[in-house]
Design a protein around this motif. Sequence first.
Motif, short mmCIF file in Angstrom:
data_model
loop_
_atom_site.label_atom_id
_atom_site.label_comp_id
_atom_site.label_asym_id
_atom_site.label_seq_id
_atom_site.Cartn_x
_atom_site.Cartn_y
_atom_site.Cartn_z
N SER A 712 0.72 -1.27 0.08
CA SER A 712 0.01 -0.04 0.03
C SER A 712 0.89 1.29 0.06
CB SER A 712 -0.76 -0.12 1.18
OG SER A 712 -1.74 -0.93 1.02
N LYS A 713 1.86 1.17 0.66
CA LYS A 713 2.74 2.35 0.98
C LYS A 713 3.46 2.64 -0.52
CE LYS A 713 6.45 4.38 3.54
NZ LYS A 713 7.36 4.26 4.72
N ARG A 716 1.22 4.08 -2.82
CA ARG A 716 1.02 5.34 -2.48
C ARG A 716 2.17 6.31 -2.94
NH1 ARG A 716 2.64 8.06 1.78
NH2 ARG A 716 2.82 6.31 3.07
N ALA A 755 -6.74 0.65 4.92
CA ALA A 755 -5.68 1.70 5.05
C ALA A 755 -5.28 2.08 6.56
CB ALA A 755 -6.09 3.07 4.45
N ASN A 759 -1.59 1.34 7.77
CA ASN A 759 -0.60 2.14 8.61
C ASN A 759 -0.19 2.13 9.78
OD1 ASN A 759 0.06 5.00 6.97
ND2 ASN A 759 -2.15 4.17 6.24
N GLU A 794 -8.28 7.12 -2.23
CA GLU A 794 -7.44 6.12 -1.69
C GLU A 794 -6.16 6.67 -1.34
OE1 GLU A 794 -6.89 2.33 -2.94
OE2 GLU A 794 -5.41 1.62 -1.57
N SER A 798 -4.72 7.74 1.99
CA SER A 798 -3.48 7.10 2.80
C SER A 798 -2.40 8.12 3.11
CB SER A 798 -2.81 6.15 1.65
OG SER A 798 -3.63 5.15 1.28
N ASP A 802 -0.97 8.42 6.74
CA ASP A 802 0.75 8.29 6.93
C ASP A 802 0.87 9.45 7.76
OD1 ASP A 802 3.03 7.18 6.10
OD2 ASP A 802 3.43 8.80 4.90
#
Lengths: 902, 149
Positions: A712-713, A716, A755, A759, A794, A798, A802
């Motif tokens: 996911s990171k 992003r 998310a 995180n 998203e 995110s 974050d």
Amino acid sequence: MSVVPLTATCVRKVVDNYLPQRINHLSEITTDKLASKAHRFPFLTGKRNVHLSDAYPASKHFVYMIGQLSDNPGMAKSAQESIQPDDYLAEVVSTAFGQGELSGLSEMLKRISEAAHAYGCIIWEVAPGSNLESEPPKGHLFVLAEWFQDGSVFAEHDMPLMESVEGAVIISQKPENVTNVQQDMGTNSNPASRRARDTLNFQTICAVPISFTDSKNTKGVVSLYRNAPYPFTEEEFARIRQMARLIPALYQAIRDRVSHKLIRQVNEVLHEADLGASGKLLLVDEMKRVWNQICAVVAETFQCIETSIFMEDPLEMEGAYRLAGTTWNQWAHMKDTYLARAEEGTTGWVLAKKQPVRIVNLENFERDKSIIQREYPNLRWNDSLNIKVSARKALKLNNKFRLPPLSFMAAPIFRDEKVLGVIRCSAARRVPYYFADRDLNLLKLVASQISRFWSNWLFRREIEIEKQAWQSLVNCISQLNSFVQQELQATTPSMQHIFHRTFRVARDVVAGADIMDVRLYDADTQELYFDAVYGAPWKKGNSAEVKARLEQRFLVNDHPPVHPLEVQVFHSGQAMGIFNAEREGYKSSTFPETERIIVAPIVVQGKVVGVLDLRGTGSQKFPAHALKVAELLGQQLGLYYYLTTAIGELRQTETELQRREKERSQTNEDLAHQLKSPLIQAHARLQAILYEDKINNVRLSPQYLALRGLISKAKRVSMSTGLFAELARESAVRIEPQRLRRLTSDAVLRMLIEAASDNELLIEPYREIKFRVNRKGFEVLDGCSVYVDPDLLEQAVSCLLDNAGKYSFPHTVVEVSGGLTKGRSFYVSVVNRGMPVKQHEINSCKQRLWRSEQATWTTGEGSGIGLWVVDNIMKAHGGELLITPTTSEGITQIRLIFPAKK
Amino acid sequence: MYILIVEDDYLQAELIAEALQNEPDLTSAKINRISTERQFRERFEEIACNSPDVIIMDVMLRWTDPAPNMIEPPPEIKMEGFHRAGLRNEKLLAGDIRTRDIPVVLYTILEATDLEGELESPRVYFQPKDSQYGPLAQTIRTLMRRKVI
């Protein structure tokens, strides 16, 4: 007692002079006895009681004369006896001291004549050029002053030294009393003497030698004449000798007085001119008035028909001496400009030789030319005033009368070695008709007064012009700077435009500069070439000639005997000027008509890159400050040249950078997309595994969960990279309409929970940061429609989570919620307790690459583009990124606000 | 054997520790972790007194964790930022007689060219981060052998 000869004229003059004005104390005589002679003295008719003053010496003469006239010997005798010798002298002295003009000398002679009962009196002076020492003595005499009872004008100027009574007296230095001129050889042997005798009809002469008190001790003689057959008695002869001794000193006294008066008057005129100007410069008309006033007082002093001043105005025309002032009423017809050349005549000679000139009688110029030219080599007289005709007009003499002598004198007006002008005087109206050396010396004094005034005026004007020019230059440079500033904003700044604008400034500030150019250095050929030119002479000739002129080049590394001035300046880096081409032997090959030239270097960073060339072809000389101005313009051009070149290079670099940036953005975007695709797939497959585990009730692997967080990171970051590139190129995030989806509460909750989970997993466990998603608020989505690009939503969420994870204090629960604003927009809110966002930082937070100082302390990653990207995402949705400053309780809330429709 | 990992990404640190402990000759190694530059400075005395056999040092490190009363970094760190925090830590080690001989492996995502001119000490080894931890373990073994010799 001698019988005094009385003519009708004599008596008339006596009566005219004394009766009306001077009788104060009365002693009465009757005029009955005059009646018998009334036919001779009609003016006495009707005057029965004439009162005489015995207090005033003059009246005694009158009594004496009247006594004689009225056949009253007792009265005459008594009057004569009462007149003491000292009275004569006192009368002569007091008369002399009462005179304020040179013609006052005649008054003194009148007194002498009266005292000696003479018909008239003349002072003769030895003419310049005479030689008393030669054997025999050579030369002649001229009349310095004269007085005759009947007002006759004699004014001879060529009485020979030899063969005249007067000459003999001067040579012998012994007084002489000629009792009968008819029998005297000296008065008959030459035309001048005969003319004198015939004109004045005199019968007896008494002559006494004198020496003037000038530096040369010029010799002269005082002659008294009687036109009746009564010789001067011994007593009268003795008295005449006594009076004659006084004449030089008295004459000098009159001269001193006149000189002093003239100098004072000239000073007054000049002083008043200065005062009237009140510190400002006199205008041309005002100056003309000053010159005319000076001419008037000089003309009055020397009693001349014409006094003129010619002055050079260097700014108007160097070397030309124009008529500045005159007393000549026909000035419109006179020569009004002289050059300093002997061929120009007497005035031109004075200017050329810087020496004064004195000519006894212009009428005899041709006759005496050789003698005159001995003193004044090559002197010419062009008779510019047509002096004989003009003098007759001025003196109102018809052709029956002989012209008086037309004397001339002129003195240069100079300062140091520089001749500024000339002042001249022509033809005296009254005695003394001749300008003597003494007069010329006085004229020289006036010339020096004028010189001081004019030098001062020129200097002040120069200062004033320079001041104005510098002011003008400052304005022009200011305008030029503005122009250059505008020019530099152009896509391709042009030095040509700047050069031409600079030429216009130079034209305005350096008056007289009519040809200009800029020559630049060509390093390849080591030559100077014309880069820009100005002035009509550049266009002279046919097209081939113009082209050839413009294509000239000047080698700078050859070794000719003398380099052109431009090459010299290029080498020395110092401005140079030639202000008089002829005098300095300068000849331009490009423009032979060049009279003056200034060349200034154009220097860029200490290196000469070219020269600025200013030329003048006309009569107007360059102002004194022209060299400095050219130097300054050269420096300005150097600066402009540097700026233009540097900015041109910067523009090129900027264009190149933009091109590269665009390429890089495209590459980044492309790479981000390439990266995004496998990440999405990896994420999806991992999700499938996790979902399967969940279905099968298998405990979710922490590794898988961590993996999902990392993916996911990565997604992003990848997306941020792509958006960053897109924003660098397009300035805004674009959403394709087909990518918009209606947001449902389920979808948004699923995305938020995942998310939040991802995180939380990425944060150091010891910091104990938790994320909580409040499901309740999202139900509002069931009642309204919100359209979003799911990927961008998203991305935005995110990013917020974050940041919340990175900047929250330990033991913080990050609250994620949703709902409707008061304005019925849909929002997603992230609230945490962590590093504060201050009011003044709200806008900065949305700036690209901005990070608060504290943020840089707490992360080992990040570039400051997160919120900037989110802001652009929200703008692309027509929504807003709303950051609320941290409250006093330490709570920070950030909202994503989307437009919602019911 | 004592290995100190200076790494601000705890997932990364866990992976390193796990990977090394899976190596047969390193199974029994004691592994500690420091997560920020400030922590490294605070624990420097401890490091000096109880020297690790090797230090695995990340290069880009945050100064500290967020907290209500954070200690400000010194001015030079404020100026230089987090990008070379690992190198600053290494300089501290080199400057102390007790720690200057501790081998340091710069384990970083940076390329060797990024640190050109900054790796001057023969005691410092560069090892790029990778998903395979074998090379890292090998470097540690090499260092240990040299130490024995």
